[in-house]
Design an enzyme around this catalytic site. Structure first.
Site, PDB file in Angstrom:
ATOM      1  N   LYS A  80       0.865  -1.179   0.000  1.00 15.26           N
ATOM      2  CA  LYS A  80       0.000   0.000   0.000  1.00 15.26           C
ATOM      3  C   LYS A  80       0.900   1.226   0.000  1.00 15.26           C
ATOM      4  O   LYS A  80       2.062   1.143   0.407  1.00 15.26           O
ATOM      5  CB  LYS A  80      -0.858   0.002   1.277  1.00 15.26           C
ATOM      6  CG  LYS A  80      -2.072   0.890   1.205  1.00 15.26           C
ATOM      7  CD  LYS A  80      -3.261   0.196   0.582  1.00 15.26           C
ATOM      8  CE  LYS A  80      -4.440   1.134   0.456  1.00 15.26           C
ATOM      9  NZ  LYS A  80      -5.621   0.477  -0.078  1.00 15.26           N
ATOM     10  N   GLY A 179     -21.406   6.643   4.222  1.00 11.71           N
ATOM     11  CA  GLY A 179     -20.495   7.078   3.164  1.00 11.71           C
ATOM     12  C   GLY A 179     -21.015   6.716   1.790  1.00 11.71           C
ATOM     13  O   GLY A 179     -21.154   5.539   1.466  1.00 11.71           O
ATOM     14  N   GLY A 181     -19.724   7.443  -1.351  1.00 14.92           N
ATOM     15  CA  GLY A 181     -18.745   7.755  -2.391  1.00 14.92           C
ATOM     16  C   GLY A 181     -18.869   6.796  -3.554  1.00 14.92           C
ATOM     17  O   GLY A 181     -19.949   6.246  -3.823  1.00 14.92           O
ATOM     18  N   VAL A 183     -18.045   3.780  -3.971  1.00 13.91           N
ATOM     19  CA  VAL A 183     -18.545   2.440  -3.645  1.00 13.91           C
ATOM     20  C   VAL A 183     -19.883   2.512  -2.911  1.00 13.91           C
ATOM     21  O   VAL A 183     -20.846   1.820  -3.265  1.00 13.91           O
ATOM     22  CB  VAL A 183     -17.525   1.653  -2.785  1.00 13.91           C
ATOM     23  CG1 VAL A 183     -18.050   0.252  -2.485  1.00 13.91           C
ATOM     24  CG2 VAL A 183     -16.170   1.569  -3.473  1.00 13.91           C
TER      25      VAL A 183
HETATM   26  P1  NAI Z   1     -14.824   7.800  -1.735  1.00 13.75           P
HETATM   27  O1  NAI Z   1     -13.795   8.781  -1.279  1.00 13.75           O
HETATM   28  O2  NAI Z   1     -15.368   7.892  -3.118  1.00 13.75           O
HETATM   29  O3  NAI Z   1     -16.088   7.831  -0.737  1.00 13.75           O
HETATM   30  C1  NAI Z   1     -16.005   8.021   0.620  1.00 13.75           C
HETATM   31  C2  NAI Z   1     -17.288   8.737   1.023  1.00 13.75           C
HETATM   32  O4  NAI Z   1     -17.359   8.806   2.442  1.00 13.75           O
HETATM   33  C3  NAI Z   1     -17.356  10.185   0.528  1.00 13.75           C
HETATM   34  O5  NAI Z   1     -18.607  10.398  -0.094  1.00 13.75           O
HETATM   35  C4  NAI Z   1     -17.205  11.016   1.783  1.00 13.75           C
HETATM   36  O6  NAI Z   1     -17.864  12.248   1.715  1.00 13.75           O
HETATM   37  C5  NAI Z   1     -17.837  10.088   2.805  1.00 13.75           C
HETATM   38  N1  NAI Z   1     -17.449  10.339   4.197  1.00 13.75           N
HETATM   39  C6  NAI Z   1     -16.267  10.766   4.693  1.00 13.75           C
HETATM   40  N2  NAI Z   1     -16.337  10.852   6.041  1.00 13.75           N
HETATM   41  C7  NAI Z   1     -17.575  10.436   6.394  1.00 13.75           C
HETATM   42  C8  NAI Z   1     -18.261  10.299   7.638  1.00 13.75           C
HETATM   43  N3  NAI Z   1     -17.665  10.579   8.805  1.00 13.75           N
HETATM   44  N4  NAI Z   1     -19.528   9.857   7.632  1.00 13.75           N
HETATM   45  C9  NAI Z   1     -20.151   9.563   6.457  1.00 13.75           C
HETATM   46  N5  NAI Z   1     -19.560   9.686   5.254  1.00 13.75           N
HETATM   47  C10 NAI Z   1     -18.293  10.127   5.225  1.00 13.75           C
HETATM   48  O7  NAI Z   1     -14.200   6.365  -1.462  1.00 13.75           O
HETATM   49  P2  NAI Z   1     -14.637   4.972  -2.070  1.00 13.75           P
HETATM   50  O8  NAI Z   1     -13.798   4.667  -3.237  1.00 13.75           O
HETATM   51  O9  NAI Z   1     -16.117   4.907  -2.189  1.00 13.75           O
HETATM   52  O10 NAI Z   1     -14.159   3.973  -0.912  1.00 13.75           O
HETATM   53  C11 NAI Z   1     -14.864   3.888   0.312  1.00 13.75           C
HETATM   54  C12 NAI Z   1     -14.088   2.998   1.258  1.00 13.75           C
HETATM   55  O11 NAI Z   1     -13.923   1.714   0.668  1.00 13.75           O
HETATM   56  C13 NAI Z   1     -12.683   3.495   1.576  1.00 13.75           C
HETATM   57  O12 NAI Z   1     -12.377   3.185   2.919  1.00 13.75           O
HETATM   58  C14 NAI Z   1     -11.790   2.696   0.641  1.00 13.75           C
HETATM   59  O13 NAI Z   1     -10.488   2.503   1.168  1.00 13.75           O
HETATM   60  C15 NAI Z   1     -12.535   1.380   0.591  1.00 13.75           C
HETATM   61  N6  NAI Z   1     -12.303   0.633  -0.618  1.00 13.75           N
HETATM   62  C16 NAI Z   1     -12.597   1.169  -1.846  1.00 13.75           C
HETATM   63  C17 NAI Z   1     -12.361   0.457  -2.999  1.00 13.75           C
HETATM   64  C18 NAI Z   1     -12.750   0.987  -4.340  1.00 13.75           C
HETATM   65  O14 NAI Z   1     -12.852   0.186  -5.300  1.00 13.75           O
HETATM   66  N7  NAI Z   1     -12.984   2.287  -4.493  1.00 13.75           N
HETATM   67  C19 NAI Z   1     -11.749  -0.892  -2.960  1.00 13.75           C
HETATM   68  C20 NAI Z   1     -11.544  -1.393  -1.601  1.00 13.75           C
HETATM   69  C21 NAI Z   1     -11.784  -0.634  -0.499  1.00 13.75           C
END
Ligand code: NAI
Length: 365
Positions: A80, A179, A181, A183
């Site tokens: 990582k 969250g 985002g 995913v």
């Molecule tokens: P992202 O950055 O697109 O989404 C994260 C979301 O969480 C954002 O909408 C943000 O505003 C929200 N957020 C932040 N703090 C928050 C809180 N306290 N309460 C509620 N919402 C909050 O990230 P993504 O890509 O969706 O990934 C989400 C998680 O999944 C991360 O931890 C990432 O490491 C993990 N992950 C993602 C993968 C992927 O394919 N994108 C693969 C494996 C793991």
């Protein structure tokens, strides 16, 4: 704290600190274990308050990648990287400097997407090194991992539902998604398309408004999501949200979400077990993205072959939860042991190959 004495050190093979004077890049690349293959794991851009926070995060995430890749059945090791920066200050020059550092590792580590490091960043890195996954241009392009990650989380939910309720049907279930985002929003959509209901939270009001509009989601403030009565709590924001403080508030039977390192401490796994909450381990259910990105690594990308592997996450979750019930031990411990067993077998096979006299197979064959 020195890396070797760090509580998260976990026998890492290499921990590389990178500083680039011209761009101000400060990055750490951690390679945990290459027993199964070159280390693969995303790059996270985050304004860590201290470099100690960055080291702790990258070491934990990197070990998680070793276990994730092992249980996903991939011939990949775990690594990582983090870039210590506010995503607002991300520039192409900074990302290129990071890419050069990856290139100098000559394939020991392959970078991919993670929080604040998306497809556009992967393309910039690809300009300076071949060791990057999740591209949209070039010969082999697996693209955006998030649909696959969301699909794997959804498969994990079905596995956990069938274990807990004897029925994997999502219809009529209520899922709390923390969250929305790349995913989380897709997970929420999959749940609603399958006839479930979602209650959501996000720090960005535009995301929750969209979920209310498009998915009919109930919206609660970020802190209130822990108190929602639901069948599944799905952490899809940052890690460490499942803690001794939040577990007593949870009114879910299952935890299954995308975020990495959901448990604030390994001991929380036992607390969850004692409260009768089935925990589908994070690195098992969020492996869809790396299962998809593997095509970029192998040079052969076949999306039709990826989905059955993503769907099989449901079976892995069932095996883990069954093992946890049988042994009356936390599911997080069972998953770790299963991953360690995969690694031990690979090490034993390698040792046996090294010990075998040359040409023996031909003589006895
Ligand atoms: P992202 O950055 O697109 O989404 C994260 C979301 O969480 C954002 O909408 C943000 O505003 C929200 N957020 C932040 N703090 C928050 C809180 N306290 N309460 C509620 N919402 C909050 O990230 P993504 O890509 O969706 O990934 C989400 C998680 O999944 C991360 O931890 C990432 O490491 C993990 N992950 C993602 C993968 C992927 O394919 N994108 C693969 C494996 C793991």
């Amino acid at each position: 704290m020195a890396v070797f004495e760090h509580p998260e050190f976990a026998g890492h093979e290499r921990v590389v600190h990178v500083a680039d004077r011209a761009t101000g890049l400060r990055s750490i690349i951690a390679i945990h274990d290459r027993t199964l293959g070159p280390a693969v794991g995303g790059c996270r851009v985050f304004p860590y308050a201290t470099s100690a926070d960055a080291i702790a995060d990258v070491l934990r995430l990197s070990k998680g990648m070793t276990y994730k890749n092992a249980l996903a059945g991939l011939p990949l090791g775990g690594g990582k990287s983090v870039i210590i920066a506010d995503p607002k200050d991300k520039t192409p020059e900074l990302i290129r400097a990071f890419g050069r550092a990856v290139d100098e590792l000559a394939g020991q580590y392959w970078a991919g997407q993670d929080v604040n490091f998306g497809i556009a960043d992967a393309e910039i890195v690809a300009g300076v090194t071949p060791y990057v996954l999740g591209r949209t241009k070039g010969r082999v392009t697996s693209g955006d991992p998030s649909p696959f990650t969301a699909g794997g989380v959804f498969a994990g939910m079905k596995g956990a539902l069938s274990h807990v309720f004897g029925n994997s049907d999502v219809a009529g279930r209520r899922v709390a998604v923390q969250g929305l985002g790349s995913v989380g929003f897709k997970v929420a959509r999959l749940v609603t398309e399958a006839g479930g209901r979602v209650v959501v939270s996000d720090v960005r009001p535009e995301s929750t408004e969209r979920a209310a509009r498009e998915l009919g989601a109930d919206v609660v403030p970020t802190e209130a999501i822990f108190d929602e009565r639901c069948d599944i709590f799905a952490p899809c924001a940052m890690g460490a949200t499942i803690s001794e403080e939040t577990v007593p508030r949870l009114r879910a039977r299952i935890i299954c979400g995308a975020a990495n390192n959901q448990l604030s401490h390994p001991q929380v796994g036992r607390t969850l077990m004692e409260r009768g909450i089935a925990y589908a381990p994070d690195y098992v259910v969020n492996a869809g993205g790396v299962l998809n990105a593997f095509g970029d690594f192998s040079g052969v990308y076949d999306v039709a072959a990826v989905w059955p592997k993503v769907e099989s996450i449901a079976d892995t979750v069932v095996r883990i939860l069954e093992g946890a019930d049988r042994q009356k031990r936390p599911s997080s411990d069972i998953a770790d042991e299963m991953a360690e067993a995969v690694l031990a077998e690979a090490r034993n096979e390698r040792q046996a190959r090294q010990k075998a006299p040359p040409g023996r197979a031909a003589q006895t064959g």
